[in-house]
Design an enzyme around this catalytic site. Sequence first.
Site, PDB file in Angstrom:
ATOM      1  N   LYS A  67      58.115   7.973  58.390  1.00 29.41           N
ATOM      2  CA  LYS A  67      56.859   8.723  58.527  1.00 29.41           C
ATOM      3  C   LYS A  67      55.992   8.376  57.334  1.00 29.41           C
ATOM      4  O   LYS A  67      56.429   8.517  56.184  1.00 29.41           O
ATOM      5  CB  LYS A  67      57.096  10.231  58.588  1.00 29.41           C
ATOM      6  CG  LYS A  67      55.758  10.990  58.652  1.00 29.41           C
ATOM      7  CD  LYS A  67      55.930  12.443  58.998  1.00 29.41           C
ATOM      8  CE  LYS A  67      56.249  13.290  57.796  1.00 29.41           C
ATOM      9  NZ  LYS A  67      56.203  14.720  58.106  1.00 29.41           N
ATOM     10  N   SER A 199      52.693  27.269  49.166  1.00 30.04           N
ATOM     11  CA  SER A 199      52.587  26.151  48.243  1.00 30.04           C
ATOM     12  C   SER A 199      52.376  26.760  46.870  1.00 30.04           C
ATOM     13  O   SER A 199      51.259  27.072  46.490  1.00 30.04           O
ATOM     14  CB  SER A 199      51.387  25.311  48.667  1.00 30.04           C
ATOM     15  OG  SER A 199      51.193  24.275  47.777  1.00 30.04           O
ATOM     16  N   MET A 219      60.967  27.279  53.019  1.00 28.43           N
ATOM     17  CA  MET A 219      60.449  26.072  53.694  1.00 28.43           C
ATOM     18  C   MET A 219      59.292  25.413  52.952  1.00 28.43           C
ATOM     19  O   MET A 219      58.877  24.323  53.318  1.00 28.43           O
ATOM     20  CB  MET A 219      60.002  26.440  55.114  1.00 28.43           C
ATOM     21  CG  MET A 219      61.069  27.098  55.960  1.00 28.43           C
ATOM     22  SD  MET A 219      62.624  26.191  56.052  1.00 28.43           S
ATOM     23  CE  MET A 219      62.110  24.666  56.788  1.00 28.43           C
ATOM     24  N   LYS A 226      57.362  22.770  42.539  1.00 26.21           N
ATOM     25  CA  LYS A 226      57.046  23.901  43.426  1.00 26.21           C
ATOM     26  C   LYS A 226      58.192  24.911  43.414  1.00 26.21           C
ATOM     27  O   LYS A 226      59.362  24.549  43.185  1.00 26.21           O
ATOM     28  CB  LYS A 226      56.845  23.410  44.866  1.00 26.21           C
ATOM     29  CG  LYS A 226      55.490  22.771  45.128  1.00 26.21           C
ATOM     30  CD  LYS A 226      55.335  22.573  46.638  1.00 26.21           C
ATOM     31  CE  LYS A 226      54.103  21.764  46.978  1.00 26.21           C
ATOM     32  NZ  LYS A 226      54.040  21.444  48.409  1.00 26.21           N
TER      33      LYS A 226
HETATM   34  P1  NAD Z   1      48.473  25.620  53.464  1.00 26.40           P
HETATM   35  O1  NAD Z   1      47.690  24.971  52.377  1.00 26.40           O
HETATM   36  O2  NAD Z   1      47.878  25.695  54.834  1.00 26.40           O
HETATM   37  O3  NAD Z   1      48.807  27.138  53.023  1.00 26.40           O
HETATM   38  C1  NAD Z   1      49.285  27.410  51.723  1.00 26.40           C
HETATM   39  C2  NAD Z   1      49.923  28.777  51.657  1.00 26.40           C
HETATM   40  O4  NAD Z   1      50.415  28.968  50.317  1.00 26.40           O
HETATM   41  C3  NAD Z   1      48.962  29.937  51.911  1.00 26.40           C
HETATM   42  O5  NAD Z   1      49.704  30.994  52.483  1.00 26.40           O
HETATM   43  C4  NAD Z   1      48.517  30.316  50.488  1.00 26.40           C
HETATM   44  O6  NAD Z   1      48.085  31.656  50.396  1.00 26.40           O
HETATM   45  C5  NAD Z   1      49.805  30.123  49.738  1.00 26.40           C
HETATM   46  N1  NAD Z   1      49.647  29.881  48.303  1.00 26.40           N
HETATM   47  C6  NAD Z   1      49.054  28.817  47.719  1.00 26.40           C
HETATM   48  N2  NAD Z   1      49.139  28.930  46.373  1.00 26.40           N
HETATM   49  C7  NAD Z   1      49.820  30.078  46.122  1.00 26.40           C
HETATM   50  C8  NAD Z   1      50.225  30.740  44.936  1.00 26.40           C
HETATM   51  N3  NAD Z   1      49.977  30.217  43.733  1.00 26.40           N
HETATM   52  N4  NAD Z   1      50.880  31.907  45.058  1.00 26.40           N
HETATM   53  C9  NAD Z   1      51.140  32.435  46.281  1.00 26.40           C
HETATM   54  N5  NAD Z   1      50.784  31.854  47.424  1.00 26.40           N
HETATM   55  C10 NAD Z   1      50.125  30.691  47.348  1.00 26.40           C
HETATM   56  O7  NAD Z   1      49.894  24.930  53.475  1.00 26.40           O
HETATM   57  P2  NAD Z   1      50.898  24.739  54.690  1.00 26.40           P
HETATM   58  O8  NAD Z   1      50.555  23.505  55.426  1.00 26.40           O
HETATM   59  O9  NAD Z   1      51.067  26.019  55.429  1.00 26.40           O
HETATM   60  O10 NAD Z   1      52.242  24.393  53.875  1.00 26.40           O
HETATM   61  C11 NAD Z   1      52.888  25.387  53.094  1.00 26.40           C
HETATM   62  C12 NAD Z   1      53.916  24.717  52.211  1.00 26.40           C
HETATM   63  O11 NAD Z   1      54.919  24.104  53.038  1.00 26.40           O
HETATM   64  C13 NAD Z   1      53.360  23.591  51.345  1.00 26.40           C
HETATM   65  O12 NAD Z   1      53.964  23.661  50.072  1.00 26.40           O
HETATM   66  C14 NAD Z   1      53.806  22.324  52.060  1.00 26.40           C
HETATM   67  O13 NAD Z   1      53.909  21.217  51.195  1.00 26.40           O
HETATM   68  C15 NAD Z   1      55.145  22.784  52.586  1.00 26.40           C
HETATM   69  N6  NAD Z   1      55.690  22.011  53.704  1.00 26.40           N
HETATM   70  C16 NAD Z   1      57.030  21.843  53.723  1.00 26.40           C
HETATM   71  C17 NAD Z   1      57.623  21.146  54.754  1.00 26.40           C
HETATM   72  C18 NAD Z   1      59.122  20.999  54.800  1.00 26.40           C
HETATM   73  O14 NAD Z   1      59.637  20.242  55.613  1.00 26.40           O
HETATM   74  N7  NAD Z   1      59.846  21.713  53.982  1.00 26.40           N
HETATM   75  C19 NAD Z   1      56.822  20.606  55.778  1.00 26.40           C
HETATM   76  C20 NAD Z   1      55.457  20.840  55.757  1.00 26.40           C
HETATM   77  C21 NAD Z   1      54.895  21.556  54.706  1.00 26.40           C
END
Ligand code: NAD
Length: 321
Positions: A67, A199, A219, A226
């Site tokens: 990917k 995030s 997740m 992070k």
């Molecule tokens: P997004 O940018 O749409 O949303 C971010 C979320 O994090 C929101 O709820 C926001 O309020 C919160 N947030 C940001 N900074 C914060 C802080 N300092 N304190 C508290 N809350 C905070 O992101 P998304 O696409 O929903 O992704 C969320 C997370 O999941 C990201 O870290 C992304 O990298 C991760 N992710 C992980 C996988 C996996 O396979 N594990 C896959 C996709 C995304």
Amino acid sequence: MFIVPEKEIAALIGRQDSFTAVEKVFASMAAKSAYNFPVIREAIGHADALYGFKSGFDREALNLGLKSGGYWPGNAEKGLTNHQSTIFLFDADTGKCRAIVGGNLLTALRTAAAAAVSVAHLARADSKVLGIVGAGHQATFQLRAVAEQRKFERIVAWNRSPEKLANLEKVAQELGLPFESVSLEELGAQADVVVTIVSSNAAILKDVHVKAGTHIACMGTDTKGKQEVEAALVARATVFTDEIAQSVSIGECQHAIADGSQKEMDIVELGSVINGVHAGRTSDAEVTLFDGTGVGLQDLAVASAAVDLAIAKGIALDIDF
Ligand code: NAD
């Protein structure tokens, strides 16, 4: 070679097929018949973008590929999704490119499927309250996929900006489940299953918040630095993961490993539970935690399923390449 465009994915593959594909590849990883190659992720010095690729080979399913994608923060202004990904599959016998598949929706489906697989195998059977921490792009996918795994009666949720929880509330209404925006203390005291999908670079959910018997799917932590939950909570829990190498380096366990409260040898691959090699949860009081770091093999598994479905439905574009 087949092309399956992003716009076709939603009609092709849903939560059930994604769950099956992810559960199967986690089992293959634990059986050592599938493995991920090292992840590449770089700031490219252009458009503020982070670019990289995740790749691997599943000898059972003969899924070979990668990917490619990343994060372009300026995309929203251009009417595009900030996260962009494309999945490439190769013929394991010849190396020829087998398919190019839009990877944006598949990423959300496979991430939610990983949490759902963890809940299916590790949460208490009598779990009634589902807690969600986060309200970003991934959160509604998580809610839909996890809600199917137990007979939940209520959803509680927390987000840094509570007004953004409206998206989750809408999904809860669709599912016919009462929804409440709560404090982290209330969430931890009530929820039997918690999904964290934010995030963040500092712990949000603390050890003291979480009651005995909870299953937590972490997740959001997929990069060095992070963090979503306190290291003490990781240390208290029985810890499962998709891949141990990622869990200790870029996953939620990185912090507990760094402060010495968690040992790498105590982290269990979720696939071992799926394969019946590890018992999983052993008591109703145990806190179980799934560190879902996101592996390339998940992407290949759902992309391969999408290609098969696209071919069967006559939707895949067949290109002489
Ligand atoms: P997004 O940018 O749409 O949303 C971010 C979320 O994090 C929101 O709820 C926001 O309020 C919160 N947030 C940001 N900074 C914060 C802080 N300092 N304190 C508290 N809350 C905070 O992101 P998304 O696409 O929903 O992704 C969320 C997370 O999941 C990201 O870290 C992304 O990298 C991760 N992710 C992980 C996988 C996996 O396979 N594990 C896959 C996709 C995304």
